[in-house]
Scaffold this motif. Structure first.
Motif, PDB file in Angstrom:
ATOM      1  N   ALA A 107       0.826  -1.204   0.000  1.00  0.00           N
ATOM      2  CA  ALA A 107       0.000   0.000   0.000  1.00  0.00           C
ATOM      3  C   ALA A 107       0.865   1.261   0.000  1.00  0.00           C
ATOM      4  O   ALA A 107       0.534   2.256  -0.664  1.00  0.00           O
ATOM      5  CB  ALA A 107      -0.931  -0.001   1.209  1.00  0.00           C
ATOM      6  N   MET A 108       1.972   1.225   0.735  1.00  0.00           N
ATOM      7  CA  MET A 108       2.899   2.363   0.711  1.00  0.00           C
ATOM      8  C   MET A 108       3.460   2.591  -0.692  1.00  0.00           C
ATOM      9  O   MET A 108       3.557   3.737  -1.159  1.00  0.00           O
ATOM     10  CB  MET A 108       4.050   2.127   1.690  1.00  0.00           C
ATOM     11  N   LEU A 109       3.818   1.517  -1.360  1.00  0.00           N
ATOM     12  CA  LEU A 109       4.363   1.623  -2.705  1.00  0.00           C
ATOM     13  C   LEU A 109       3.317   2.193  -3.660  1.00  0.00           C
ATOM     14  O   LEU A 109       3.623   3.022  -4.531  1.00  0.00           O
ATOM     15  CB  LEU A 109       4.838   0.257  -3.174  1.00  0.00           C
ATOM     16  N   LEU A 110       2.078   1.762  -3.477  1.00  0.00           N
ATOM     17  CA  LEU A 110       0.984   2.290  -4.287  1.00  0.00           C
ATOM     18  C   LEU A 110       0.782   3.783  -4.020  1.00  0.00           C
ATOM     19  O   LEU A 110       0.587   4.577  -4.948  1.00  0.00           O
ATOM     20  CB  LEU A 110      -0.290   1.501  -3.974  1.00  0.00           C
ATOM     21  N   GLN A 111       0.847   4.159  -2.749  1.00  0.00           N
ATOM     22  CA  GLN A 111       0.705   5.566  -2.389  1.00  0.00           C
ATOM     23  C   GLN A 111       1.848   6.403  -2.966  1.00  0.00           C
ATOM     24  O   GLN A 111       1.639   7.526  -3.430  1.00  0.00           O
ATOM     25  CB  GLN A 111       0.667   5.712  -0.863  1.00  0.00           C
ATOM     26  N   LYS A 112       3.031   5.866  -2.954  1.00  0.00           N
ATOM     27  CA  LYS A 112       4.196   6.553  -3.534  1.00  0.00           C
ATOM     28  C   LYS A 112       3.961   6.836  -5.016  1.00  0.00           C
ATOM     29  O   LYS A 112       4.324   7.916  -5.526  1.00  0.00           O
ATOM     30  CB  LYS A 112       5.436   5.681  -3.356  1.00  0.00           C
ATOM     31  N   ALA A 113       3.316   5.889  -5.703  1.00  0.00           N
ATOM     32  CA  ALA A 113       3.084   6.044  -7.132  1.00  0.00           C
ATOM     33  C   ALA A 113       1.914   6.977  -7.437  1.00  0.00           C
ATOM     34  O   ALA A 113       1.942   7.710  -8.434  1.00  0.00           O
ATOM     35  CB  ALA A 113       2.824   4.677  -7.759  1.00  0.00           C
ATOM     36  N   LEU A 114       0.897   6.965  -6.583  1.00  0.00           N
ATOM     37  CA  LEU A 114      -0.337   7.689  -6.882  1.00  0.00           C
ATOM     38  C   LEU A 114      -0.373   9.099  -6.309  1.00  0.00           C
ATOM     39  O   LEU A 114      -0.878  10.011  -6.967  1.00  0.00           O
ATOM     40  CB  LEU A 114      -1.548   6.885  -6.381  1.00  0.00           C
ATOM     41  N   GLY A 115       0.122   9.258  -5.040  1.00  0.00           N
ATOM     42  CA  GLY A 115       0.076  10.584  -4.419  1.00  0.00           C
ATOM     43  C   GLY A 115      -1.286  11.247  -4.618  1.00  0.00           C
ATOM     44  O   GLY A 115      -2.253  10.610  -5.011  1.00  0.00           O
ATOM     45  N   PRO A 116      -1.430  12.570  -4.410  1.00  0.00           N
ATOM     46  CA  PRO A 116      -0.361  13.483  -3.997  1.00  0.00           C
ATOM     47  C   PRO A 116      -0.147  13.525  -2.480  1.00  0.00           C
ATOM     48  O   PRO A 116       0.696  14.265  -1.996  1.00  0.00           O
ATOM     49  CB  PRO A 116      -0.869  14.830  -4.493  1.00  0.00           C
ATOM     50  N   GLU A 117      -0.918  12.746  -1.725  1.00  0.00           N
ATOM     51  CA  GLU A 117      -0.739  12.761  -0.276  1.00  0.00           C
ATOM     52  C   GLU A 117       0.635  12.202   0.087  1.00  0.00           C
ATOM     53  O   GLU A 117       1.266  11.497  -0.688  1.00  0.00           O
ATOM     54  CB  GLU A 117      -1.828  11.923   0.425  1.00  0.00           C
ATOM     55  N   HIS A 118       1.081  12.513   1.288  1.00  0.00           N
ATOM     56  CA  HIS A 118       2.361  11.990   1.752  1.00  0.00           C
ATOM     57  C   HIS A 118       2.284  10.479   1.857  1.00  0.00           C
ATOM     58  O   HIS A 118       1.234   9.910   2.161  1.00  0.00           O
ATOM     59  CB  HIS A 118       2.724  12.600   3.113  1.00  0.00           C
ATOM     60  N   ILE A 119       3.390   9.821   1.622  1.00  0.00           N
ATOM     61  CA  ILE A 119       3.424   8.361   1.664  1.00  0.00           C
ATOM     62  C   ILE A 119       2.982   7.834   3.024  1.00  0.00           C
ATOM     63  O   ILE A 119       2.409   6.750   3.132  1.00  0.00           O
ATOM     64  CB  ILE A 119       4.834   7.853   1.296  1.00  0.00           C
ATOM     65  N   ARG A 120       3.227   8.606   4.091  1.00  0.00           N
ATOM     66  CA  ARG A 120       2.834   8.162   5.436  1.00  0.00           C
ATOM     67  C   ARG A 120       1.318   8.085   5.603  1.00  0.00           C
ATOM     68  O   ARG A 120       0.842   7.501   6.575  1.00  0.00           O
ATOM     69  CB  ARG A 120       3.413   9.113   6.495  1.00  0.00           C
ATOM     70  N   ASP A 121       0.564   8.672   4.668  1.00  0.00           N
ATOM     71  CA  ASP A 121      -0.902   8.658   4.754  1.00  0.00           C
ATOM     72  C   ASP A 121      -1.516   7.450   4.055  1.00  0.00           C
ATOM     73  O   ASP A 121      -2.740   7.386   3.883  1.00  0.00           O
ATOM     74  CB  ASP A 121      -1.472   9.942   4.136  1.00  0.00           C
ATOM     75  N   TYR A 122      -0.697   6.482   3.664  1.00  0.00           N
ATOM     76  CA  TYR A 122      -1.169   5.332   2.891  1.00  0.00           C
ATOM     77  C   TYR A 122      -2.287   4.565   3.575  1.00  0.00           C
ATOM     78  O   TYR A 122      -3.069   3.870   2.922  1.00  0.00           O
ATOM     79  CB  TYR A 122      -0.003   4.376   2.621  1.00  0.00           C
ATOM     80  N   TRP A 123      -2.386   4.646   4.896  1.00  0.00           N
ATOM     81  CA  TRP A 123      -3.337   3.844   5.660  1.00  0.00           C
ATOM     82  C   TRP A 123      -4.712   4.490   5.774  1.00  0.00           C
ATOM     83  O   TRP A 123      -5.676   3.851   6.206  1.00  0.00           O
ATOM     84  CB  TRP A 123      -2.786   3.607   7.070  1.00  0.00           C
ATOM     85  N   LYS A 124      -4.840   5.749   5.405  1.00  0.00           N
ATOM     86  CA  LYS A 124      -6.102   6.477   5.553  1.00  0.00           C
ATOM     87  C   LYS A 124      -7.082   6.088   4.446  1.00  0.00           C
ATOM     88  O   LYS A 124      -6.705   5.960   3.281  1.00  0.00           O
ATOM     89  CB  LYS A 124      -5.851   7.977   5.531  1.00  0.00           C
ATOM     90  N   MET A 125      -8.344   5.935   4.800  1.00  0.00           N
ATOM     91  CA  MET A 125      -9.341   5.501   3.835  1.00  0.00           C
ATOM     92  C   MET A 125      -9.436   6.439   2.649  1.00  0.00           C
ATOM     93  O   MET A 125      -9.641   6.013   1.512  1.00  0.00           O
ATOM     94  CB  MET A 125     -10.718   5.377   4.508  1.00  0.00           C
ATOM     95  N   GLU A 126      -9.242   7.740   2.887  1.00  0.00           N
ATOM     96  CA  GLU A 126      -9.373   8.711   1.806  1.00  0.00           C
ATOM     97  C   GLU A 126      -8.113   8.805   0.943  1.00  0.00           C
ATOM     98  O   GLU A 126      -8.089   9.524  -0.067  1.00  0.00           O
ATOM     99  CB  GLU A 126      -9.701  10.097   2.361  1.00  0.00           C
ATOM    100  N   SER A 127      -7.049   8.099   1.302  1.00  0.00           N
ATOM    101  CA  SER A 127      -5.809   8.167   0.535  1.00  0.00           C
ATOM    102  C   SER A 127      -5.996   7.546  -0.844  1.00  0.00           C
ATOM    103  O   SER A 127      -6.876   6.708  -1.064  1.00  0.00           O
ATOM    104  CB  SER A 127      -4.683   7.456   1.273  1.00  0.00           C
ATOM    105  N   ALA A 128      -5.139   7.953  -1.761  1.00  0.00           N
ATOM    106  CA  ALA A 128      -5.213   7.416  -3.124  1.00  0.00           C
ATOM    107  C   ALA A 128      -4.991   5.904  -3.124  1.00  0.00           C
ATOM    108  O   ALA A 128      -5.651   5.166  -3.864  1.00  0.00           O
ATOM    109  CB  ALA A 128      -4.182   8.111  -4.000  1.00  0.00           C
ATOM    110  N   ALA A 129      -4.068   5.451  -2.273  1.00  0.00           N
ATOM    111  CA  ALA A 129      -3.769   4.019  -2.226  1.00  0.00           C
ATOM    112  C   ALA A 129      -4.982   3.207  -1.780  1.00  0.00           C
ATOM    113  O   ALA A 129      -5.354   2.214  -2.414  1.00  0.00           O
ATOM    114  CB  ALA A 129      -2.588   3.759  -1.291  1.00  0.00           C
ATOM    115  N   GLN A 130      -5.613   3.618  -0.691  1.00  0.00           N
ATOM    116  CA  GLN A 130      -6.747   2.857  -0.167  1.00  0.00           C
ATOM    117  C   GLN A 130      -7.964   2.951  -1.080  1.00  0.00           C
ATOM    118  O   GLN A 130      -8.755   1.999  -1.164  1.00  0.00           O
ATOM    119  CB  GLN A 130      -7.078   3.311   1.254  1.00  0.00           C
TER     120      GLN A 130
END
Length: 336
Positions: free
Chosen positions: A143-166
């Protein structure tokens, strides 16, 4: 809404009935028809970690494994609930080194390996608890790797439901489950990330789709499943660990399977074109091998090695702390 769960198994200590285990089973075919069940196929349950093979697919679909030069073996840990053995931790450290991510950005607290042997070795080496030892750190890393690719939120936000990764993971779970995205139930898992709930039928549908990826309606996810599922068979030790069900069952090239906390299990059968979901209402997990073996028996599945493995893990005899037989656990359900 929780319906009354039928009895799946009875435990006898001596000749006296001691425990009764309720739950649900659902079996679907390639056309998503319920062909056998115990209890209500519409009963909604949380996937828990059984969703991990689904959640790994966006990483593969976006080619992030190739972008960062991850090995096939390393990627399988995205779908696993590992026990912190040396090869698990080595894979995770390699992924973080290749991607430039920081394991300190993982949301969970430091912990120790789930494997007793691995934890004893950690103690001998005087190593402190670490976030990578958490059994869900593979899923979080994906999920962190996905967040890194998708952004724009910080990678540390990967766990939040509203994040691009989730949001991407939620879409994937909905597509594989063939269930409306807006109706997928949401909660917070034990490891801190969102957890998803759908009817028993749709968990079975998702595992049928993993086993028969041509049934997946999204072509990109279809190709990701065709790429990823064979890796699970090549490196099943990454799914759980040495001697455990989720690793041993995936040695069978005809099956793709994963369990989750509190008694939920999903299995896809390739040649038969079937998906199976199992849920014990009391959250029991040690009965999985016994009940899966009974499901396979009733479905006429005849892989001797798989049946022998399930029998070794739980053959129905109950033992006390002195390894003396003290009772029996008996499946009492009939698929109908």
């Amino acid at each position: 809404m929780q319906t009354v769960a039928p009895v799946l198994a009875e435990e006898y200590r001596g000749e006296i009935l001691d425990l009764v285990h309720h739950g649900y089973v659902c079996v679907v075919d390639k056309d998503n028809r319920v062909v056998a069940s115990v209890g209500d196929p519409k009963q909604v349950v949380f996937y828990r970690s059984a969703s991990k093979p689904l959640q790994a697919l966006p990483v593969i679909a976006r080619g992030l494994d190739q972008q960062y030069g991850l090995t096939e073996e390393e990627t399988v840990i995205f779908a696993g609930s590992h026990l912190g053995e040396d090869f698990h931790i080595a894979a995770l450290r390699s992924i973080f080194a290749k991607t430039g991510m920081n394991p300190e950005d993982l949301i969970m607290k430091p912990t120790v390996p789930g494997s007793r042997e691995a934890n004893e070795e950690r103690i001998r080496r005087s190593l402190p608890p670490h976030k990578l030892y958490h059994n869900c750190s593979g899923k979080h890393t994906g999920a962190m790797l996905l967040q890194k690719a998708l952004g724009p939120e910080h990678i540390r936000d990967y766990w939040k439901m509203e994040s691009a990764a989730q949001q991407e993971i939620l879409r994937t779970v909905a597509v594989l489950s063939q269930y409306p995205r807006e109706q997928v139930g949401l909660g917070v898992d034990g490891c801190g990330v969102p957890v998803f709930a759908v009817p028993m039928k749709n968990i079975a549908v998702a595992f049928k789709n993993l086993a028969c990826p041509d049934c997946i309606e999204d072509e990109t996810l279809q190709m990701a499943a065709k790429t990823f599922v064979p890796r699970i068979h090549r490196y099943p030790h990454m799914m759980r660990g040495t001697g455990y069900l989720c690793s041993l069952i995936n040695h069978d090239p005809n099956l793709v399977a994963k369990g989750g906390a509190n008694g939920v299990y999903g299995i896809g059968m390739k040649k038969e074109g079937l998906g199976i979901s199992l849920k014990l209402a009391d959250g029991t997990e040690n009965l999985w091998p016994l009940l899966i073996g009974e499901i396979f028996r009733q479905l006429g599945y005849e892989n001797r090695q798989t049946h022998a493995m399930l029998e070794r893990l739980h053959g129905g005899t109950l033992y006390n702390d002195n390894d003396s037989p003290v009772g029996q656990c008996r499946p009492v359900f009939t698929l109908a």
